[in-house]
Design a protein around this motif. Structure first.
Motif, PDB file in Angstrom:
ATOM      1  N   THR A  56      17.861  13.613 147.458  1.00 29.83           N
ATOM      2  CA  THR A  56      18.566  14.464 148.415  1.00 29.83           C
ATOM      3  C   THR A  56      20.051  14.433 148.081  1.00 29.83           C
ATOM      4  OG1 THR A  56      18.657  12.626 150.033  1.00 29.83           O
ATOM      5  CG2 THR A  56      16.852  14.234 150.257  1.00 29.83           C
ATOM      6  N   VAL A  57      20.726  13.322 148.331  1.00 31.99           N
ATOM      7  CA  VAL A  57      22.172  13.248 148.060  1.00 31.99           C
ATOM      8  C   VAL A  57      22.542  11.992 147.271  1.00 31.99           C
ATOM      9  CG1 VAL A  57      22.782  14.583 150.104  1.00 31.99           C
ATOM     10  CG2 VAL A  57      22.605  12.100 150.282  1.00 31.99           C
ATOM     11  N   PHE A  58      21.558  11.335 146.683  1.00 33.13           N
ATOM     12  CA  PHE A  58      21.797  10.051 146.028  1.00 33.13           C
ATOM     13  C   PHE A  58      21.781  10.193 144.504  1.00 33.13           C
ATOM     14  CE2 PHE A  58      19.496   9.232 150.055  1.00 33.13           C
ATOM     15  CZ  PHE A  58      20.563   8.660 150.750  1.00 33.13           C
ATOM     16  N   GLY A  90      13.076  14.303 148.905  1.00 38.21           N
ATOM     17  CA  GLY A  90      12.965  13.041 149.615  1.00 38.21           C
ATOM     18  C   GLY A  90      12.171  11.991 148.871  1.00 38.21           C
ATOM     19  N   THR A  91      11.154  12.420 148.126  1.00 37.96           N
ATOM     20  CA  THR A  91      10.279  11.460 147.451  1.00 37.96           C
ATOM     21  C   THR A  91      11.055  10.521 146.539  1.00 37.96           C
ATOM     22  OG1 THR A  91       8.397  12.993 147.545  1.00 37.96           O
ATOM     23  CG2 THR A  91       8.301  11.231 145.911  1.00 37.96           C
ATOM     24  N   ASN A  92      11.982  11.069 145.763  1.00 37.73           N
ATOM     25  CA  ASN A  92      12.713  10.237 144.806  1.00 37.73           C
ATOM     26  C   ASN A  92      13.759   9.334 145.450  1.00 37.73           C
ATOM     27  OD1 ASN A  92      11.578  11.063 142.136  1.00 37.73           O
ATOM     28  ND2 ASN A  92      12.257  13.071 142.851  1.00 37.73           N
ATOM     29  N   ASP A  93      14.079   9.596 146.708  1.00 36.49           N
ATOM     30  CA  ASP A  93      14.979   8.697 147.434  1.00 36.49           C
ATOM     31  C   ASP A  93      14.376   7.304 147.576  1.00 36.49           C
ATOM     32  OD1 ASP A  93      16.325  11.085 147.735  1.00 36.49           O
ATOM     33  OD2 ASP A  93      16.605  10.900 149.898  1.00 36.49           O
ATOM     34  N   PHE A  94      13.044   7.210 147.406  1.00 34.65           N
ATOM     35  CA  PHE A  94      12.337   5.950 147.629  1.00 34.65           C
ATOM     36  C   PHE A  94      11.988   5.228 146.330  1.00 34.65           C
ATOM     37  CE2 PHE A  94      10.959   8.928 151.081  1.00 34.65           C
ATOM     38  CZ  PHE A  94      11.811   8.422 152.044  1.00 34.65           C
ATOM     39  N   THR A 101      15.346   4.375 153.373  1.00 36.88           N
ATOM     40  CA  THR A 101      14.214   4.588 154.269  1.00 36.88           C
ATOM     41  C   THR A 101      14.108   6.077 154.598  1.00 36.88           C
ATOM     42  OG1 THR A 101      15.544   4.357 156.267  1.00 36.88           O
ATOM     43  CG2 THR A 101      14.649   2.331 155.301  1.00 36.88           C
ATOM     44  N   ALA A 102      13.134   6.421 155.424  1.00 32.29           N
ATOM     45  CA  ALA A 102      12.969   7.814 155.853  1.00 32.29           C
ATOM     46  C   ALA A 102      14.218   8.320 156.564  1.00 32.29           C
ATOM     47  CB  ALA A 102      11.754   7.927 156.767  1.00 32.29           C
ATOM     48  N   TRP A 103      14.871   7.458 157.314  1.00 29.98           N
ATOM     49  CA  TRP A 103      16.092   7.863 158.013  1.00 29.98           C
ATOM     50  C   TRP A 103      17.161   8.305 157.018  1.00 29.98           C
ATOM     51  CZ3 TRP A 103      21.234   6.430 158.100  1.00 29.98           C
ATOM     52  CH2 TRP A 103      21.997   6.926 159.173  1.00 29.98           C
ATOM     53  N   HIS A 104      17.335   7.566 155.935  1.00 25.26           N
ATOM     54  CA  HIS A 104      18.334   7.923 154.929  1.00 25.26           C
ATOM     55  C   HIS A 104      17.998   9.268 154.286  1.00 25.26           C
ATOM     56  CE1 HIS A 104      18.764   3.437 155.026  1.00 25.26           C
ATOM     57  NE2 HIS A 104      20.032   3.776 155.047  1.00 25.26           N
ATOM     58  N   ALA A 105      16.734   9.464 153.955  1.00 25.51           N
ATOM     59  CA  ALA A 105      16.330  10.729 153.345  1.00 25.51           C
ATOM     60  C   ALA A 105      16.569  11.903 154.297  1.00 25.51           C
ATOM     61  CB  ALA A 105      14.852  10.670 152.938  1.00 25.51           C
ATOM     62  N   ALA A 106      16.307  11.681 155.577  1.00 24.10           N
ATOM     63  CA  ALA A 106      16.526  12.735 156.570  1.00 24.10           C
ATOM     64  C   ALA A 106      18.007  13.070 156.697  1.00 24.10           C
ATOM     65  CB  ALA A 106      15.957  12.314 157.922  1.00 24.10           C
ATOM     66  N   GLN A 107      18.866  12.061 156.624  1.00 28.51           N
ATOM     67  CA  GLN A 107      20.304  12.327 156.658  1.00 28.51           C
ATOM     68  C   GLN A 107      20.735  13.092 155.416  1.00 28.51           C
ATOM     69  OE1 GLN A 107      21.817  11.646 159.622  1.00 28.51           O
ATOM     70  NE2 GLN A 107      19.671  11.101 159.970  1.00 28.51           N
ATOM     71  N   GLY A 108      20.101  12.786 154.292  1.00 31.57           N
ATOM     72  CA  GLY A 108      20.375  13.536 153.071  1.00 31.57           C
ATOM     73  C   GLY A 108      19.995  14.997 153.203  1.00 31.57           C
ATOM     74  N   ILE A 109      18.825  15.255 153.771  1.00 35.88           N
ATOM     75  CA  ILE A 109      18.388  16.635 153.992  1.00 35.88           C
ATOM     76  C   ILE A 109      19.353  17.357 154.920  1.00 35.88           C
ATOM     77  CG2 ILE A 109      16.636  17.992 155.225  1.00 35.88           C
ATOM     78  CD1 ILE A 109      15.734  17.403 152.452  1.00 35.88           C
ATOM     79  N   ALA A 160       7.950  12.393 157.813  1.00 33.06           N
ATOM     80  CA  ALA A 160       7.746  13.669 158.497  1.00 33.06           C
ATOM     81  C   ALA A 160       8.414  13.701 159.876  1.00 33.06           C
ATOM     82  CB  ALA A 160       6.257  13.999 158.598  1.00 33.06           C
ATOM     83  N   PRO A 161       8.240  12.685 160.722  1.00 29.88           N
ATOM     84  CA  PRO A 161       8.941  12.713 162.010  1.00 29.88           C
ATOM     85  C   PRO A 161      10.462  12.766 161.854  1.00 29.88           C
ATOM     86  CG  PRO A 161       7.173  11.107 162.069  1.00 29.88           C
ATOM     87  CD  PRO A 161       7.286  11.559 160.652  1.00 29.88           C
ATOM     88  N   ALA A 162      10.995  12.048 160.873  1.00 32.02           N
ATOM     89  CA  ALA A 162      12.444  12.055 160.654  1.00 32.02           C
ATOM     90  C   ALA A 162      12.919  13.435 160.222  1.00 32.02           C
ATOM     91  CB  ALA A 162      12.822  11.006 159.614  1.00 32.02           C
ATOM     92  N   PHE A 163      12.158  14.085 159.347  1.00 33.16           N
ATOM     93  CA  PHE A 163      12.513  15.438 158.894  1.00 33.16           C
ATOM     94  C   PHE A 163      12.347  16.452 160.025  1.00 33.16           C
ATOM     95  CE2 PHE A 163      12.301  15.542 153.964  1.00 33.16           C
ATOM     96  CZ  PHE A 163      13.135  14.442 153.900  1.00 33.16           C
ATOM     97  N   ARG A 164      11.322  16.261 160.840  1.00 36.17           N
ATOM     98  CA  ARG A 164      11.114  17.172 161.965  1.00 36.17           C
ATOM     99  C   ARG A 164      12.294  17.099 162.940  1.00 36.17           C
ATOM    100  NH1 ARG A 164       6.442  19.368 163.989  1.00 36.17           N
ATOM    101  NH2 ARG A 164       5.168  17.911 162.757  1.00 36.17           N
ATOM    102  N   GLU A 165      12.767  15.882 163.188  1.00 34.84           N
ATOM    103  CA  GLU A 165      13.891  15.694 164.107  1.00 34.84           C
ATOM    104  C   GLU A 165      15.145  16.397 163.584  1.00 34.84           C
ATOM    105  OE1 GLU A 165      16.470  12.039 166.128  1.00 34.84           O
ATOM    106  OE2 GLU A 165      14.542  11.627 165.153  1.00 34.84           O
ATOM    107  N   VAL A 166      15.409  16.253 162.293  1.00 37.77           N
ATOM    108  CA  VAL A 166      16.562  16.931 161.691  1.00 37.77           C
ATOM    109  C   VAL A 166      16.385  18.446 161.766  1.00 37.77           C
ATOM    110  CG1 VAL A 166      17.677  17.413 159.469  1.00 37.77           C
ATOM    111  CG2 VAL A 166      17.274  15.046 160.183  1.00 37.77           C
ATOM    112  N   SER A 167      15.184  18.928 161.504  1.00 36.82           N
ATOM    113  CA  SER A 167      14.914  20.359 161.557  1.00 36.82           C
ATOM    114  C   SER A 167      15.197  20.931 162.940  1.00 36.82           C
ATOM    115  CB  SER A 167      13.460  20.649 161.165  1.00 36.82           C
ATOM    116  OG  SER A 167      13.190  20.202 159.857  1.00 36.82           O
ATOM    117  N   GLN A 168      14.759  20.219 163.953  1.00 33.03           N
ATOM    118  CA  GLN A 168      14.993  20.671 165.319  1.00 33.03           C
ATOM    119  C   GLN A 168      16.475  20.653 165.666  1.00 33.03           C
ATOM    120  OE1 GLN A 168      12.419  17.973 167.438  1.00 33.03           O
ATOM    121  NE2 GLN A 168      10.625  19.299 167.238  1.00 33.03           N
TER     122      GLN A 168
END
Length: 215
Positions: A56-58, A90-94, A101-109, A160-168
Motif C-alpha cells: 500500500t504505502v510501504f 494489502g497482501t504484500n504489506d504482510f 497488521t491489518a490496521w496498518h494496511a487499512a491506513q495505507g489504503i 476485510a473488516p479493517a478495509f470495510r471500516e475505511v471504505s465506509q
C-alpha cells in the motif's frame, strides 16, 4: 467508452501460483471483468496497473518501486477521465520483513484514496470514485513463498473488516474478495485461474450496478 483503472499487485497481475508465469488477459480477473461488463452492455476498458510485490504505502527493502503511493497521482492523471478506480492491495504489506497488521494496511489504503482524490487531473474532469477490494487472507505459504510470507497468515487477520471500516469512512465502494475466493492451495497467497474467473464475474455485477446507477 468508460475507463476503469485496476491498481493492484500480483494477485491481479495474474501470476500462476508457484511459477513466474502469467495468466493471459482473458483469464485474469481484470480481463474477466472487462469481458463480463461488455457482455452486460457496458462500453468499457479495464486498465491494468498491477505490479508484483506492490505494497500500500510501504517500501520493499530488497526491490525498489513497490510503494503503491509512488506515482499513483500521475497514474490517475495519465488515465483520466476514469469512471472508477479499483484498489486491491494489502497482501504484500504482510511479508515477513514487515511487522504490519491489518490496521496498518487499512491506513495505507486510506492514504491511497486521498492521493487519488487529490491527483492533478485536468480541469473539468471528474474525481474518480474508488472501490476498495479486500484481498483474500494469506493461508499457509508454500514453496517459493514460504519464507517471504512467513507469519503473514496471522498478521493479515481482520483485513476485510479493517478495509470495510475505511471504505465506509471515506465513502468508497467495498468488496470482500475473501468472502468469495481463497488463496491458492499451491502457494497459499495467489489466485488460481478458476478463482480469477469467479472474482472477475462477481466484481462485474458490482461494477455494472454502479455504472448503471451513475448513468
Amino acid at each position: 467508452m468508460q475507463q476503469i483503472l485496476v491498481y493492484s499487485d500480483s494477485l491481479s497481475w495474474g501470476i500462476i501460483p508457484n511459477t513466474r508465469q502469467r495468466l493471459p488477459f482473458d483469464q485474469r480477473w481484470p480481463g474477466v471483468l472487462e469481458i463480463s461488463l461488455t457482455l452486460m452492455g457496458q462500453h468499457v476498458r479495464v486498465i491494468e496497473d498491477c505490479l508484483n510485490g506492490r505494497r500500500t504505502v510501504f517500501e520493499d527493502p530488497f526491490k525498489p518501486g513497490r510503494n503503491g503511493q509512488q506515482g499513483l497521482a500521475q497514474r490517475i492523471e495519465i488515465h483520466s477521465p476514469l469512471a472508477l478506480v479499483i484498489l486491491m492491495l494489502g497482501t504484500n504489506d504482510f511479508q515477513s520483513m514487515h511487522p504490519h497488521t491489518a490496521w496498518h494496511a487499512a491506513q495505507g489504503i486510506s492514504s491511497l484514496v486521498t492521493t487519488i482524490r487529490q491527483a492533478p487531473i485536468e480541469p473539468g474532469m471528474p474525481v474518480p470514485p474508488v472501490m476498495i477490494v479486500a484481498p483474500p487472507l494469506v493461508r499457509q505459504p508454500q514453496g517459493q513463498l514460504a519464507e517471504k510470507f512467513a507469519g503473514a497468515s496471522q498478521k493479515s487477520q481482520g483485513l476485510a473488516p479493517a478495509f470495510r471500516e475505511v471504505s465506509q469512512a471515506l465513502d468508497c465502494l467495498f468488496f470482500d474478495a475473501g468472502a468469495l475466493v481463497t488463496a491458492s492451495d499451491v502457494d497459499g497467497v495467489h489466485l488460481d485461474a478458476p478463482q480469477h474467473l469467479q472474482l472477475g464475474q462477481a466484481l462485474a455485477h458490482e461494477v455494472n450496478a454502479f455504472l448503471v446507477k451513475q448513468a
